[in-house]
Design a protein around this motif. Structure first.
Motif, PDB file in Angstrom:
ATOM      1  N   GLN A  91      17.590   9.556  -3.190  1.00 58.44           N
ATOM      2  CA  GLN A  91      17.649   8.132  -3.789  1.00 58.44           C
ATOM      3  C   GLN A  91      16.364   7.854  -4.353  1.00 58.44           C
ATOM      4  O   GLN A  91      16.161   7.320  -5.471  1.00 58.44           O
ATOM      5  N   VAL A  92      15.198   8.234  -3.644  1.00 61.53           N
ATOM      6  CA  VAL A  92      13.840   7.661  -4.297  1.00 61.53           C
ATOM      7  C   VAL A  92      13.895   8.511  -5.586  1.00 61.53           C
ATOM      8  O   VAL A  92      13.175   8.151  -6.545  1.00 61.53           O
ATOM      9  N   ILE A  93      14.139  10.180  -5.799  1.00 61.06           N
ATOM     10  CA  ILE A  93      13.971  10.681  -6.730  1.00 61.06           C
ATOM     11  C   ILE A  93      14.806   9.915  -7.902  1.00 61.06           C
ATOM     12  O   ILE A  93      14.267   9.761  -9.026  1.00 61.06           O
ATOM     13  N   GLU A  94      16.114   9.767  -7.680  1.00 62.48           N
ATOM     14  CA  GLU A  94      16.936   9.093  -8.749  1.00 62.48           C
ATOM     15  C   GLU A  94      16.147   7.834  -9.368  1.00 62.48           C
ATOM     16  O   GLU A  94      16.024   7.657 -10.304  1.00 62.48           O
ATOM     17  N   ARG A  95      15.646   6.992  -8.455  1.00 59.34           N
ATOM     18  CA  ARG A  95      15.276   5.762  -8.769  1.00 59.34           C
ATOM     19  C   ARG A  95      13.732   5.983  -9.633  1.00 59.34           C
ATOM     20  O   ARG A  95      13.877   5.274 -10.598  1.00 59.34           O
ATOM     21  N   MET A  96      12.934   6.861  -9.101  1.00 64.37           N
ATOM     22  CA  MET A  96      11.807   7.221  -9.716  1.00 64.37           C
ATOM     23  C   MET A  96      12.073   7.679 -11.357  1.00 64.37           C
ATOM     24  O   MET A  96      11.619   7.271 -12.266  1.00 64.37           O
ATOM     25  N   VAL A  97      13.041   8.529 -11.466  1.00 61.37           N
ATOM     26  CA  VAL A  97      13.353   9.192 -12.734  1.00 61.37           C
ATOM     27  C   VAL A  97      14.235   8.158 -13.645  1.00 61.37           C
ATOM     28  O   VAL A  97      13.773   7.636 -14.698  1.00 61.37           O
ATOM     29  N   MET A  98      14.749   7.053 -12.887  1.00 64.89           N
ATOM     30  CA  MET A  98      15.651   6.262 -13.692  1.00 64.89           C
ATOM     31  C   MET A  98      14.831   5.081 -14.258  1.00 64.89           C
ATOM     32  O   MET A  98      14.902   4.469 -15.593  1.00 64.89           O
ATOM     33  N   ASP A  99      13.802   4.790 -13.493  1.00 60.18           N
ATOM     34  CA  ASP A  99      12.839   3.717 -13.829  1.00 60.18           C
ATOM     35  C   ASP A  99      11.467   4.109 -14.477  1.00 60.18           C
ATOM     36  O   ASP A  99      10.649   3.360 -14.855  1.00 60.18           O
ATOM     37  N   HIS A 100      11.293   5.299 -14.607  1.00 58.48           N
ATOM     38  CA  HIS A 100       9.881   5.954 -14.843  1.00 58.48           C
ATOM     39  C   HIS A 100       8.828   5.190 -14.221  1.00 58.48           C
ATOM     40  O   HIS A 100       7.767   4.850 -14.889  1.00 58.48           O
ATOM     41  N   CYS A 101       8.850   5.180 -13.021  1.00 57.46           N
ATOM     42  CA  CYS A 101       7.748   4.445 -12.200  1.00 57.46           C
ATOM     43  C   CYS A 101       7.111   5.046 -11.349  1.00 57.46           C
ATOM     44  O   CYS A 101       7.504   6.380 -10.998  1.00 57.46           O
ATOM     45  N   SER A 102       5.956   4.946 -10.992  1.00 55.73           N
ATOM     46  CA  SER A 102       4.606   5.499 -10.348  1.00 55.73           C
ATOM     47  C   SER A 102       5.130   4.947  -8.913  1.00 55.73           C
ATOM     48  O   SER A 102       5.502   3.969  -8.514  1.00 55.73           O
ATOM     49  N   LEU A 103       4.370   5.687  -8.150  1.00 56.93           N
ATOM     50  CA  LEU A 103       4.569   5.489  -6.771  1.00 56.93           C
ATOM     51  C   LEU A 103       2.929   5.519  -5.987  1.00 56.93           C
ATOM     52  O   LEU A 103       2.387   6.547  -6.065  1.00 56.93           O
ATOM     53  N   PHE A 104       2.521   4.284  -5.290  1.00 56.29           N
ATOM     54  CA  PHE A 104       1.426   4.360  -4.899  1.00 56.29           C
ATOM     55  C   PHE A 104       1.592   4.433  -3.362  1.00 56.29           C
ATOM     56  O   PHE A 104       2.595   3.577  -2.807  1.00 56.29           O
ATOM     57  N   ILE A 105       0.604   5.311  -2.780  1.00 59.19           N
ATOM     58  CA  ILE A 105       1.149   5.249  -1.333  1.00 59.19           C
ATOM     59  C   ILE A 105      -0.421   5.030  -0.501  1.00 59.19           C
ATOM     60  O   ILE A 105      -1.228   5.975  -0.669  1.00 59.19           O
ATOM     61  N   ASP A 106      -0.598   3.842  -0.020  1.00 57.89           N
ATOM     62  CA  ASP A 106      -1.644   3.388   0.647  1.00 57.89           C
ATOM     63  C   ASP A 106      -1.815   3.869   2.083  1.00 57.89           C
ATOM     64  O   ASP A 106      -0.990   4.051   2.753  1.00 57.89           O
ATOM     65  N   GLU A 107      -3.121   3.881   2.458  1.00 55.64           N
ATOM     66  CA  GLU A 107      -3.376   4.277   3.829  1.00 55.64           C
ATOM     67  C   GLU A 107      -2.888   5.706   4.273  1.00 55.64           C
ATOM     68  O   GLU A 107      -2.228   5.943   5.069  1.00 55.64           O
ATOM     69  N   ALA A 108      -3.025   6.560   3.182  1.00 57.48           N
ATOM     70  CA  ALA A 108      -2.322   7.957   3.302  1.00 57.48           C
ATOM     71  C   ALA A 108      -3.127   8.693   4.329  1.00 57.48           C
ATOM     72  O   ALA A 108      -2.568   9.719   4.832  1.00 57.48           O
ATOM     73  N   ASP A 109      -4.341   8.262   4.887  1.00 58.18           N
ATOM     74  CA  ASP A 109      -4.825   8.953   6.129  1.00 58.18           C
ATOM     75  C   ASP A 109      -4.085   9.057   7.202  1.00 58.18           C
ATOM     76  O   ASP A 109      -3.971  10.238   8.012  1.00 58.18           O
ATOM     77  N   HIS A 110      -3.098   8.136   7.313  1.00 59.49           N
ATOM     78  CA  HIS A 110      -2.116   8.242   8.659  1.00 59.49           C
ATOM     79  C   HIS A 110      -1.212   9.012   8.335  1.00 59.49           C
ATOM     80  O   HIS A 110      -0.594   9.698   9.497  1.00 59.49           O
ATOM     81  N   ILE A 111      -0.952   9.821   7.259  1.00 61.21           N
ATOM     82  CA  ILE A 111       0.013  10.900   6.995  1.00 61.21           C
ATOM     83  C   ILE A 111      -0.411  12.274   6.718  1.00 61.21           C
ATOM     84  O   ILE A 111       0.330  13.172   6.371  1.00 61.21           O
ATOM     85  N   VAL A 112      -1.443  12.280   6.387  1.00 58.86           N
ATOM     86  CA  VAL A 112      -2.182  13.563   5.669  1.00 58.86           C
ATOM     87  C   VAL A 112      -1.936  14.689   6.726  1.00 58.86           C
ATOM     88  O   VAL A 112      -1.734  15.778   6.348  1.00 58.86           O
ATOM     89  N   ASN A 113      -1.875  14.376   7.984  1.00 59.48           N
ATOM     90  CA  ASN A 113      -1.590  15.709   9.016  1.00 59.48           C
ATOM     91  C   ASN A 113      -0.297  15.741   9.273  1.00 59.48           C
ATOM     92  O   ASN A 113       0.035  16.579  10.199  1.00 59.48           O
ATOM     93  N   ASN A 114       0.758  14.842   8.828  1.00 60.73           N
ATOM     94  CA  ASN A 114       2.031  14.949   9.216  1.00 60.73           C
ATOM     95  C   ASN A 114       2.664  15.881   7.961  1.00 60.73           C
ATOM     96  O   ASN A 114       2.971  15.551   6.776  1.00 60.73           O
ATOM     97  N   THR A 115       2.862  17.074   8.319  1.00 59.94           N
ATOM     98  CA  THR A 115       3.369  18.082   7.391  1.00 59.94           C
ATOM     99  C   THR A 115       4.515  17.568   6.885  1.00 59.94           C
ATOM    100  O   THR A 115       5.046  17.956   5.673  1.00 59.94           O
ATOM    101  N   ARG A 116       5.686  17.182   7.592  1.00 64.85           N
ATOM    102  CA  ARG A 116       6.990  16.712   7.150  1.00 64.85           C
ATOM    103  C   ARG A 116       7.047  15.728   6.146  1.00 64.85           C
ATOM    104  O   ARG A 116       7.641  15.702   5.018  1.00 64.85           O
ATOM    105  N   ILE A 117       6.204  14.643   6.228  1.00 65.47           N
ATOM    106  CA  ILE A 117       5.701  13.728   5.187  1.00 65.47           C
ATOM    107  C   ILE A 117       5.242  14.023   4.063  1.00 65.47           C
ATOM    108  O   ILE A 117       5.531  13.770   2.801  1.00 65.47           O
ATOM    109  N   MET A 118       4.201  14.895   4.291  1.00 65.13           N
ATOM    110  CA  MET A 118       3.586  15.516   3.162  1.00 65.13           C
ATOM    111  C   MET A 118       4.191  16.271   2.308  1.00 65.13           C
ATOM    112  O   MET A 118       4.198  16.289   1.048  1.00 65.13           O
ATOM    113  N   GLU A 119       5.004  17.070   2.874  1.00 66.93           N
ATOM    114  CA  GLU A 119       6.063  18.141   2.118  1.00 66.93           C
ATOM    115  C   GLU A 119       7.125  17.278   1.226  1.00 66.93           C
ATOM    116  O   GLU A 119       7.508  17.630   0.259  1.00 66.93           O
TER     117      GLU A 119
END
Length: 236
Positions: A91-119
């Motif tokens: 769903q996320v991929i489809e919407r980004m491609v369709m809208d040509h939109c960028s994604l800002f991910i703030d407070e990324a320090d919280h997830i940088v050690n979470n392998t599943r989210i980063m992958e």
């Protein structure tokens, strides 16, 4: 003071980062990184950029899982999440491609050690090929460097720097409700005492403007301000 974002140096550099990602060659990776100490104005800048462009903004939390992260991204996109996770990624991929939109991910320090989210973020980027910008504290670049597949996709980055006198003069010109001349000795004092931290600078300028209005002043320097501290725990 007026409620607006002033395009100081850090803001201009961040806008250039996004422009470069959006206009990059197809052979150049499209991940960006904005990082720096707390209080330097990263989140305010990114939220302003998000409102100026075709983008999606999401904030990370310490408790995030792939499901909660993707769910928030989809909600910001105006979509209803449809589990399982593989469908939500699609769903996320489809919407980004369709809208040509960028994604800002703030407070990324919280997830940088979470392998599943980063992958998952890497999978989204590799499929959508639209810009994704991570925002975090000063150590996030070092922490991401251990994830080579993510690190190697970062082609643009901005490290937020302390505000200087030029930034201060622009803030005074753009934010004050009254015509007030802040002398250079006062601006230097604010810069030095705040360490160039934007959040503290704005607190100080608000106090100075109120002080000038209460005392019907059109000029404020170190002498007229006196010894009243501008910041909590500041020495008098």
């Amino acid at each position: 003071m007026k409620h607006k974002v002033v395009t100081v140096k850090n803001v201009n550099k961040s806008m250039n980062l996004l422009r470069n990602l959006q206009s990059r060659s197809s052979i150049i990776p499209g991940l960006g990184l904005i990082h720096g100490p707390s209080g330097f104005g990263k989140t305010t800048t990114v939220v302003w950029m998000f409102n100026q462009t075709r983008s999606v903004y999401v904030r990370c939390y310490a408790t995030d899982t792939p499901s909660s992260f993707l769910g928030r991204v989809l909600q910001e996109m105006g979509e209803v999440p449809r589990p399982p996770l593989s469908n939500m990624v699609g769903q996320v991929i489809e919407r980004m491609v369709m809208d040509h939109c960028s994604l800002f991910i703030d407070e990324a320090d919280h997830i940088v050690n979470n392998t599943r989210i980063m992958e998952t973020i890497r999978d989204i980027y590799d499929s959508a090929e639209e810009p994704i910008v991570l925002i975090g504290m000063e150590q996030i670049a070092r922490r991401i460097s251990h994830r080579k597949q993510m690190f190697n996709r970062i082609s643009e980055w901005v490290e937020f720097q302390p505000a200087d006198l030029d930034d201060m003069e622009m803030l005074v010109k753009e934010l004050f409700e009254i015509n007030l001349d802040i002398k250079e000795d006062m601006l230097s004092y604010i810069c030095n005492e705040s360490g160039g931290e934007m959040r503290q600078i704005l607190v100080a300028l608000e106090k100075i403007e109120r002080f000038a209005m209460a005392n019907k002043l059109d000029t404020v320097d170190r002498r007229s301000w006196g010894k009243e501290p501008l910041f909590l725990l500041q020495r008098r």
